[in-house]
Design a protein around this motif. Structure first.
Motif, PDB file in Angstrom:
ATOM      1  N   LYS A  15      15.723  84.007  35.801  1.00  0.00           N
ATOM      2  CA  LYS A  15      15.629  85.204  34.908  1.00  0.00           C
ATOM      3  C   LYS A  15      14.122  85.717  34.760  1.00  0.00           C
ATOM      4  CE  LYS A  15      19.295  83.177  32.437  1.00  0.00           C
ATOM      5  NZ  LYS A  15      19.825  82.696  30.955  1.00  0.00           N
ATOM      6  N   ARG A  16      14.180  87.117  34.809  1.00  0.00           N
ATOM      7  CA  ARG A  16      12.823  87.718  34.598  1.00  0.00           C
ATOM      8  C   ARG A  16      13.141  88.975  33.843  1.00  0.00           C
ATOM      9  NH1 ARG A  16      11.439  83.390  35.351  1.00  0.00           N
ATOM     10  NH2 ARG A  16       9.676  82.714  36.579  1.00  0.00           N
ATOM     11  N   SER A  17      12.267  89.318  32.610  1.00  0.00           N
ATOM     12  CA  SER A  17      12.423  90.343  31.629  1.00  0.00           C
ATOM     13  C   SER A  17      11.322  91.346  31.653  1.00  0.00           C
ATOM     14  CB  SER A  17      12.763  89.731  30.322  1.00  0.00           C
ATOM     15  OG  SER A  17      13.500  88.988  30.302  1.00  0.00           O
ATOM     16  N   PHE A  18      11.728  92.595  31.486  1.00  0.00           N
ATOM     17  CA  PHE A  18      10.619  93.607  31.427  1.00  0.00           C
ATOM     18  C   PHE A  18      10.738  94.425  30.385  1.00  0.00           C
ATOM     19  CE2 PHE A  18      10.653  91.835  35.786  1.00  0.00           C
ATOM     20  CZ  PHE A  18       9.097  91.707  36.002  1.00  0.00           C
ATOM     21  N   PRO A  36      15.071  97.035  35.634  1.00  0.00           N
ATOM     22  CA  PRO A  36      15.037  95.557  35.318  1.00  0.00           C
ATOM     23  C   PRO A  36      14.012  94.573  35.954  1.00  0.00           C
ATOM     24  CG  PRO A  36      16.815  96.089  36.796  1.00  0.00           C
ATOM     25  CD  PRO A  36      16.131  97.345  36.587  1.00  0.00           C
ATOM     26  N   ALA A  37      13.377  95.197  37.038  1.00  0.00           N
ATOM     27  CA  ALA A  37      12.408  94.611  37.677  1.00  0.00           C
ATOM     28  C   ALA A  37      11.267  95.574  38.044  1.00  0.00           C
ATOM     29  CB  ALA A  37      12.798  93.900  38.806  1.00  0.00           C
ATOM     30  N   VAL A  38       9.901  95.257  37.919  1.00  0.00           N
ATOM     31  CA  VAL A  38       8.820  96.123  38.432  1.00  0.00           C
ATOM     32  C   VAL A  38       7.811  95.650  39.253  1.00  0.00           C
ATOM     33  CG1 VAL A  38       9.005  97.652  36.375  1.00  0.00           C
ATOM     34  CG2 VAL A  38       7.539  95.615  36.268  1.00  0.00           C
ATOM     35  N   TYR A  39       7.305  96.034  40.395  1.00  0.00           N
ATOM     36  CA  TYR A  39       6.315  95.653  41.054  1.00  0.00           C
ATOM     37  C   TYR A  39       5.043  95.639  40.554  1.00  0.00           C
ATOM     38  CZ  TYR A  39       9.646  97.450  44.758  1.00  0.00           C
ATOM     39  OH  TYR A  39      10.608  97.476  45.647  1.00  0.00           O
ATOM     40  N   ASP A  40       4.256  94.624  40.899  1.00  0.00           N
ATOM     41  CA  ASP A  40       2.664  94.501  40.575  1.00  0.00           C
ATOM     42  C   ASP A  40       2.409  94.206  39.105  1.00  0.00           C
ATOM     43  OD1 ASP A  40       2.214  94.660  43.405  1.00  0.00           O
ATOM     44  OD2 ASP A  40       2.251  96.988  43.215  1.00  0.00           O
ATOM     45  N   GLU A  51       3.047  85.331  36.948  1.00  0.00           N
ATOM     46  CA  GLU A  51       3.844  85.837  38.130  1.00  0.00           C
ATOM     47  C   GLU A  51       3.722  87.449  38.239  1.00  0.00           C
ATOM     48  OE1 GLU A  51       7.858  83.666  38.836  1.00  0.00           O
ATOM     49  OE2 GLU A  51       8.502  85.629  38.032  1.00  0.00           O
ATOM     50  N   ILE A  52       3.764  87.525  39.691  1.00  0.00           N
ATOM     51  CA  ILE A  52       3.827  89.073  40.169  1.00  0.00           C
ATOM     52  C   ILE A  52       4.755  89.226  41.219  1.00  0.00           C
ATOM     53  CG2 ILE A  52       2.470  90.968  41.173  1.00  0.00           C
ATOM     54  CD1 ILE A  52       0.018  89.357  40.252  1.00  0.00           C
ATOM     55  N   ILE A  53       5.838  90.145  40.933  1.00  0.00           N
ATOM     56  CA  ILE A  53       6.748  90.683  42.062  1.00  0.00           C
ATOM     57  C   ILE A  53       6.080  91.762  43.005  1.00  0.00           C
ATOM     58  CG2 ILE A  53       8.794  91.583  42.610  1.00  0.00           C
ATOM     59  CD1 ILE A  53       9.919  90.766  39.974  1.00  0.00           C
ATOM     60  N   GLU A  54       5.853  91.168  44.265  1.00  0.00           N
ATOM     61  CA  GLU A  54       4.846  92.229  45.094  1.00  0.00           C
ATOM     62  C   GLU A  54       6.005  93.368  45.552  1.00  0.00           C
ATOM     63  OE1 GLU A  54       3.264  89.898  48.265  1.00  0.00           O
ATOM     64  OE2 GLU A  54       1.695  89.070  47.022  1.00  0.00           O
ATOM     65  N   ARG A  55       5.051  94.280  45.842  1.00  0.00           N
ATOM     66  CA  ARG A  55       5.870  95.627  46.469  1.00  0.00           C
ATOM     67  C   ARG A  55       6.543  95.215  47.600  1.00  0.00           C
ATOM     68  NH1 ARG A  55       5.623 100.693  44.617  1.00  0.00           N
ATOM     69  NH2 ARG A  55       3.896  99.787  43.049  1.00  0.00           N
ATOM     70  N   GLY A  56       7.842  95.554  47.881  1.00  0.00           N
ATOM     71  CA  GLY A  56       8.399  95.257  49.086  1.00  0.00           C
ATOM     72  C   GLY A  56       9.378  94.142  48.955  1.00  0.00           C
ATOM     73  N   ALA A  57       9.174  93.467  47.968  1.00  0.00           N
ATOM     74  CA  ALA A  57      10.016  92.263  47.737  1.00  0.00           C
ATOM     75  C   ALA A  57      11.479  92.363  47.792  1.00  0.00           C
ATOM     76  CB  ALA A  57       9.679  91.521  46.406  1.00  0.00           C
ATOM     77  N   GLN A  94      18.847 101.265  43.167  1.00  0.00           N
ATOM     78  CA  GLN A  94      17.923 101.960  43.902  1.00  0.00           C
ATOM     79  C   GLN A  94      16.797 101.271  43.953  1.00  0.00           C
ATOM     80  OE1 GLN A  94      18.056 106.368  43.111  1.00  0.00           O
ATOM     81  NE2 GLN A  94      15.808 106.522  44.100  1.00  0.00           N
ATOM     82  N   LEU A  95      15.932 101.384  44.992  1.00  0.00           N
ATOM     83  CA  LEU A  95      14.517 100.955  45.088  1.00  0.00           C
ATOM     84  C   LEU A  95      13.458 102.186  45.015  1.00  0.00           C
ATOM     85  CD1 LEU A  95      14.378  98.225  47.740  1.00  0.00           C
ATOM     86  CD2 LEU A  95      14.856  98.015  45.122  1.00  0.00           C
ATOM     87  N   ASP A  96      12.834 102.355  43.812  1.00  0.00           N
ATOM     88  CA  ASP A  96      11.675 103.381  43.736  1.00  0.00           C
ATOM     89  C   ASP A  96      10.296 102.905  43.879  1.00  0.00           C
ATOM     90  OD1 ASP A  96      11.633 102.460  41.313  1.00  0.00           O
ATOM     91  OD2 ASP A  96      12.821 104.082  40.384  1.00  0.00           O
ATOM     92  N   GLU A  97       9.369 103.599  43.433  1.00  0.00           N
ATOM     93  CA  GLU A  97       8.108 103.585  43.347  1.00  0.00           C
ATOM     94  C   GLU A  97       7.569 102.340  42.237  1.00  0.00           C
ATOM     95  OE1 GLU A  97       5.218 104.136  45.396  1.00  0.00           O
ATOM     96  OE2 GLU A  97       7.035 105.019  46.771  1.00  0.00           O
ATOM     97  N   THR A  98       8.532 102.460  41.117  1.00  0.00           N
ATOM     98  CA  THR A  98       8.392 101.242  40.044  1.00  0.00           C
ATOM     99  C   THR A  98       8.883 100.017  40.540  1.00  0.00           C
ATOM    100  OG1 THR A  98       8.207 103.469  38.663  1.00  0.00           O
ATOM    101  CG2 THR A  98       8.548 100.954  37.746  1.00  0.00           C
ATOM    102  N   GLY A  99      10.021 100.008  41.022  1.00  0.00           N
ATOM    103  CA  GLY A  99      10.567  98.597  41.465  1.00  0.00           C
ATOM    104  C   GLY A  99      12.158  98.855  41.791  1.00  0.00           C
ATOM    105  N   LEU A 100      12.725  98.123  40.894  1.00  0.00           N
ATOM    106  CA  LEU A 100      14.176  98.127  40.949  1.00  0.00           C
ATOM    107  C   LEU A 100      15.087  98.874  39.919  1.00  0.00           C
ATOM    108  CD1 LEU A 100      17.328  97.145  42.323  1.00  0.00           C
ATOM    109  CD2 LEU A 100      17.094  95.215  40.768  1.00  0.00           C
ATOM    110  N   TYR A 101      15.676  99.934  40.429  1.00  0.00           N
ATOM    111  CA  TYR A 101      16.078 101.112  39.322  1.00  0.00           C
ATOM    112  C   TYR A 101      17.704 100.737  39.281  1.00  0.00           C
ATOM    113  CZ  TYR A 101      17.908 105.619  37.727  1.00  0.00           C
ATOM    114  OH  TYR A 101      18.545 106.454  37.044  1.00  0.00           O
TER     115      TYR A 101
END
Length: 216
Positions: A15-18, A36-40, A51-57, A94-101
């Motif tokens: 689980k991860r929260s933003f 619910p999830a953002v890159y970098d 912890e960092i979720i990398e772009r493209g994950a 949807q995947l966008d520039e921010t992360g998972l939308y």
């Protein structure tokens, strides 16, 4: 220079929260949307590591069946659901520039829990999102330091997203909200450091063998 070690795939859900949640209502329904999830974004996990979720994950992620709930309460009927992200699903991803939308269509007219959540989000009483996922590929940095970094490179599957009360993944919040998640974070770090120690032992053994061969 930081040290890096690749780890095998993980089988346990995480689980991860933003703290990113936007909402709007339209004429043909009641929608909650956000990330619910953002890159970098560097997030401290229970005081154990960053912890960092990398772009493209999420590029090869399985989104075949994803629930939308409140505070990860999987025992209740989901408030929306995405099945293969088709047009008939009550939640779109949807995947966008921010992360998972995500965009979830709540049945606020017929479902009292959906109506309550919509009201709480609109009033900003709930202002965070979270998700449950499985890791496919990761790397650790600075495992010998007091605060190493875990880089999530590939996410295998997302099974649920939630609107949550506590988006900040601080040690106090996670300890009060989800003791299991804190224990899992600590175990992940211990496993990574154990593998690093094993790699060092194997290297020392190889050096010893080479030394004996040279003397022989």
């Amino acid at each position: 220079m930081s040290k890096m070690i690749s780890l095998p795939n993980k089988d346990e859900p995480i689980k991860r929260s933003f703290g990113l949640l936007d909402i709007r209502a339209v004429d043909d329904g009641t929608y909650i949307e956000g990330h619910p999830a953002v890159y970098d974004q560097r997030t401290n996990i229970g005081g154990w590591y960053n912890e960092i979720i990398e772009r493209g994950a999420f590029d090869s992620c399985n989104f075949d069946d994803v629930l939308f709930c409140t505070n990860h309460d999987l025992m209740k009927i989901p408030l929306a659901r995405s099945r293969r992200n088709n047009s008939n699903s009550t939640m779109q991803l949807q995947l966008d520039e921010t992360g998972l939308y995500i965009r979830a269509n709540l049945d606020a007219e017929n479902n009292s829990e959906a109506r309550t959540l919509y009201s709480a989000v609109k009033r900003k009483d709930i202002d965070g999102m979270s998700f449950i996922f499985y890791i496919d590929a990761e790397k650790w940095e600075d495992l010998e330091s007091d605060m190493p970094t875990r880089r999530i490179q590939k996410i295998k599957r997302v099974i649920e997203v939630s609107a949550v009360n506590f988006p900040a993944y601080t040690g106090t919040d996670i300890n009060a909200r989800d003791r299991t998640a804190l224990d899992n974070a600590r175990q992940a770090l211990e496993n990574a450091r154990s593998q690093l120690d094993n790699s060092k032992d194997e290297l020392e053994l190889l050096k010893l063998k080479n030394l004996l061969l040279m003397k022989g």
